[in-house]
Scaffold this active site. Structure first.
Site, PDB file in Angstrom:
ATOM      1  N   ARG A  29       6.659  -3.137  11.641  1.00 30.67           N
ATOM      2  CA  ARG A  29       6.808  -2.210  10.504  1.00 30.67           C
ATOM      3  C   ARG A  29       5.740  -1.134  10.538  1.00 30.67           C
ATOM      4  NH1 ARG A  29       5.907  -6.062   5.957  1.00 30.67           N
ATOM      5  NH2 ARG A  29       5.983  -4.230   4.650  1.00 30.67           N
ATOM      6  N   SER A  36       6.563 -10.479   2.808  1.00 30.19           N
ATOM      7  CA  SER A  36       5.427 -10.609   3.725  1.00 30.19           C
ATOM      8  C   SER A  36       4.246 -11.279   3.021  1.00 30.19           C
ATOM      9  CB  SER A  36       5.036  -9.206   4.213  1.00 30.19           C
ATOM     10  OG  SER A  36       3.781  -9.205   4.823  1.00 30.19           O
ATOM     11  N   LYS A  94       3.117 -15.749   3.175  1.00 31.11           N
ATOM     12  CA  LYS A  94       1.792 -16.243   3.583  1.00 31.11           C
ATOM     13  C   LYS A  94       1.138 -17.042   2.455  1.00 31.11           C
ATOM     14  CE  LYS A  94       1.035 -12.031   4.893  1.00 31.11           C
ATOM     15  NZ  LYS A  94       0.647 -10.717   5.380  1.00 31.11           N
ATOM     16  N   HIS A 148      -4.433 -12.256  -4.331  1.00 27.50           N
ATOM     17  CA  HIS A 148      -4.075 -11.333  -3.253  1.00 27.50           C
ATOM     18  C   HIS A 148      -4.040  -9.921  -3.805  1.00 27.50           C
ATOM     19  CE1 HIS A 148      -2.300  -9.978   0.516  1.00 27.50           C
ATOM     20  NE2 HIS A 148      -1.659  -9.121  -0.242  1.00 27.50           N
ATOM     21  N   ASP A 174       6.052 -13.201  10.087  1.00 27.19           N
ATOM     22  CA  ASP A 174       5.464 -12.052   9.388  1.00 27.19           C
ATOM     23  C   ASP A 174       4.499 -11.294  10.282  1.00 27.19           C
ATOM     24  OD1 ASP A 174       4.787 -10.384   7.050  1.00 27.19           O
ATOM     25  OD2 ASP A 174       2.824 -11.273   7.395  1.00 27.19           O
TER      26      ASP A 174
HETATM   27  N1  URA Z   1       0.160  -6.754   2.917  1.00 26.45           N
HETATM   28  C1  URA Z   1       0.887  -7.670   3.576  1.00 26.45           C
HETATM   29  O1  URA Z   1       0.441  -8.761   3.863  1.00 26.45           O
HETATM   30  N2  URA Z   1       2.148  -7.357   3.889  1.00 26.45           N
HETATM   31  C2  URA Z   1       2.699  -6.172   3.590  1.00 26.45           C
HETATM   32  O2  URA Z   1       3.858  -5.967   3.903  1.00 26.45           O
HETATM   33  C3  URA Z   1       1.914  -5.226   2.905  1.00 26.45           C
HETATM   34  C4  URA Z   1       0.643  -5.546   2.579  1.00 26.45           C
END
Ligand code: URA
Length: 429
Positions: A172, A187, A191, A86, A165
């Protein structure tokens, strides 16, 4: 606990720098997902978290509550180990495209659930959608079958994964609370943990083109995420990597696919190759396959074969011509010398203004739009020779893109070069 009154108590506790207990966290995340806590209440809580932070226990519980809001995937029935990567988001960051098939070609399955871009950072799905026929939406069964047959999948995260999320991230985005370390960490990790990968490598970007502008905050985010992954039984490491300079020579959609294919063909820009290999080695080590050298799989064509199979399995034609923009505009170098700075944010904003990105999540993107730069910091440039080529379907966009680039580069002497390495640091449990 129930009712709006409890939400107010929770907001006030965090406002006054208190620690939320497990029951409060479980309740507020669940009630918000169900619609029992209002957007304005969650906005206030998110701002209190941004200002006052969270303890390690609170972040961990918040992450668990977001995972529990949806389904958890399970790849343990696959015949090979799994690893994922990621990135916290950058400019010209096409690394997932060559990386997923490369790691799969080394014998480790890669279940990449990706997103679309918002603002100046591009989204992996937007880039792949430039390939004629390619589709981002797969069912869980299709994903599993492709992981077994091809070894790599890059697709959209389904609605069932961490729905808390999805809702909170959108909130946000419009309340100035994206940049809170506890909220970013929970967040991303909710995932990735729900996705069920065995190993995870985090590419935490630092610099002008990243969320995290300084190394200390990036390290704090990396350490928080590595802790969350490790506690959840995912073998997690993070690399802190430079995002003051955009990656490679292209930012956009089709232009980044083309650059990724060059890397898979054994060429491509040095920095893209270096980062792809560094992340591949970490993923392979996490999956217990550090006996394989990914550089060999780029050189012998097997990563390219896996790329073609991965694109074709999702309806794409890997040999089709990529779309091009209707208009191009060359920007000549204003002086001769060494390119000493190329600012990632300036390039990202220009690509976005040309139509490669979107301002609202429902906006379309142009497949052919983007910026190509003909020199990287350290390269010699000659006055009057092309420094940038801008691509867009809509000529009216050139003016604002040029304004973004205007202060985004310097030409000087080699001694003015910034010497920050591409991989700045590694964070392990
Ligand atoms: N990427 C995400 O998935 N969540 C965040 O809060 C910031 C970047």
């Amino acid at each position: 606990m129930s009712g709006a009154h409890d939400a107010v108590e929770i907001i006030m506790a965090k406002r006054d720098r208190g620690e939320l207990d497990d029951a409060q966290i479980d309740w507020v995340v669940d009630a918000y997902t169900r619609g029992d806590v209002a957007d304005e209440q969650m906005s206030a809580l998110a701002m209190a978290i941004l200002l006052n932070g969270m303890s390690r226990r609170e972040i961990s519980r918040w992450t668990d509550a977001m995972i529990a809001s949806g389904e958890r995937m399970d790849f343990s029935a696959l015949s090979r180990p799994t690893a994922d990567k990621h990135s916290t988001g950058g400019v010209g960051d096409k690394i997932t495209l060559p990386l997923a098939p490369l790691v799969a070609a080394c014998g480790v399955a890669v279940p990449q659930l990706s997103g679309r871009g918002l603002g100046h950072t591009g989204g992996t799905l937007d880039k792949l959608e430039a390939i004629p026929g390619w589709r981002a939406g797969l069912s869980n069964d299709e994903m599993m079958a492709q992981l077994e047959s091809v070894g790599a999948v890059i697709c959209a995260a389904g609605d069932g994964l961490a729905p808390a999320d999805k809702k909170l991230y959108a909130l946000r985005d419009v309340t100035g609370t994206v940049e809170a370390v506890p909220l970013i960490a929970s967040s991303i990790m909710s995932k990735k943990i729900a996705e069920g990968t065995g190993a995870l490598v985090l590419d935490v970007k630092v610099g002008t083109g990243a969320f995290m502008k300084d190394v200390d905050t990036a390290r704090e985010l990396a350490e928080t995420m590595v802790g969350l992954g490790t506690d959840a039984g995912v073998r997690t490491v993070a690399l802190l990597t430079d995002m003051s300079t955009p990656l490679g020579h292209a930012a956009g959609n089709a232009v980044e696919v083309a650059e990724s294919v060059e890397v898979l063909a054994g060429g491509g820009p040095d920095d893209v190759v270096e980062l792809t290999l560094a992340l591949a080695r970490e993923m392979l080590a996490g999956a217990g396959r550090d006996d394989v050298d990914p550089a060999d799989k780029l050189a012998d064509g097997s990563a390219m074969d896996t790329w073609k199979a991965m694109i074709a399995a999702q309806g794409g034609d890997p040999d089709a011509e990529l779309p091009t923009a209707r208009h191009t505009h060359e920007v000549p170098a204003p002086a001769s010398g060494v390119l000493t700075r190329l600012d990632a944010m300036a390039v990202g904003m220009a690509a976005w203004r040309l139509g490669a990105g979107r301002a609202r999540k429902e906006d379309p993107v142009q497949a052919g739009a983007g910026v190509v730069w003909h020199a990287r910091p350290g390269d010699d440039v000659t006055e009057g020779e092309p420094l940038f080529t801008l691509h867009t379907d809509d000529e009216a966009r050139f003016e604002r893109a040029l304004a973004s680039l205007a202060g985004g580069f310097d030409i000087g002497e080699a001694s003015d070069l910034d010497t920050t390495p591409l991989v700045i640091d590694r964070v392990a449990p």
